[in-house]
Design a protein around this motif. Structure first.
Motif, mmCIF file in Angstrom:
data_model
loop_
_atom_site.group_PDB
_atom_site.id
_atom_site.type_symbol
_atom_site.label_atom_id
_atom_site.label_comp_id
_atom_site.label_asym_id
_atom_site.label_seq_id
_atom_site.Cartn_x
_atom_site.Cartn_y
_atom_site.Cartn_z
ATOM 1 N N THR A 117 -6.855 3.609 -2.087
ATOM 2 C CA THR A 117 -7.355 3.104 -2.973
ATOM 3 C C THR A 117 -8.592 4.044 -3.073
ATOM 4 O O THR A 117 -9.449 4.045 -1.852
ATOM 5 C CB THR A 117 -7.757 2.124 -2.663
ATOM 6 N N LEU A 151 2.207 5.863 -0.810
ATOM 7 C CA LEU A 151 0.731 4.751 -0.667
ATOM 8 C C LEU A 151 0.336 3.882 -0.128
ATOM 9 O O LEU A 151 0.883 2.981 0.469
ATOM 10 C CB LEU A 151 0.255 5.364 -2.122
ATOM 11 N N VAL A 188 -3.770 0.686 -4.470
ATOM 12 C CA VAL A 188 -2.652 1.138 -3.433
ATOM 13 C C VAL A 188 -2.751 -0.519 -3.715
ATOM 14 O O VAL A 188 -3.815 -0.854 -2.380
ATOM 15 C CB VAL A 188 -2.751 1.352 -2.646
ATOM 16 N N GLN A 216 1.892 0.296 -5.753
ATOM 17 C CA GLN A 216 2.738 -0.917 -4.919
ATOM 18 C C GLN A 216 1.887 0.111 -3.391
ATOM 19 O O GLN A 216 2.612 1.329 -4.091
ATOM 20 C CB GLN A 216 3.405 -1.099 -4.828
ATOM 21 N N PRO A 217 1.922 -0.522 -2.407
ATOM 22 C CA PRO A 217 1.956 0.166 -0.781
ATOM 23 C C PRO A 217 3.872 0.357 -1.023
ATOM 24 O O PRO A 217 4.178 0.066 -1.321
ATOM 25 C CB PRO A 217 1.836 -0.828 0.044
#
Length: 112
Positions: free
Chosen positions: A90, A85, A110, A13-14
């Motif tokens: 990605t 991230l 991500v 996940q972000p």
């Protein structure tokens, strides 16, 4: 001839973190600059970070403050610690020895 194998990619996940590994076999990485590159669909492969044989590091702008490259020559291994991230991180991430030898890549996605 060196054989490079990346691992550690996945879906995150972000704001999350991943640690990529690159293990070399068949030859040493000790005398070479090692780099992590990435490529997303429709884009050129780009350098993310590099580490010289003696240890100095270089980070491209997208990686500064978030990614950390490190190496252990005795283990013939290079790592890329990626924190905070973002979806734009990605890509398929590749390890390279001296910009000439390449691994097969590991996918980083991500997304929430």
């Amino acid at each position: 001839q060196v054989h490079l194998v990346e691992s550690g990619g996945g879906l995150v996940q972000p704001g999350g973190s991943l640690r990529l590994s690159c293990v070399a076999s068949g030859d040493t990485i000790s005398f070479y600059t090692m780099g992590w590159y990435r490529q997303s669909p429709g884009k050129h492969r780009e350098l993310v970070a590099s580490i010289a044989a003696s240890g100095p590091t270089n980070y491209e702008d997208p990686a500064k403050g978030r990614f950390t490259i490190s190496r252990d020559n005795a283990k013939n291994t290079v790592w890329l610690q990626m924190d905070n991230l973002r979806p734009e991180d990605t890509a398929t991430y590749y390890c390279s020895r001296a910009g000439r030898d390449w691994g097969q890549g590991t996918q980083v996605t991500v997304s929430s």
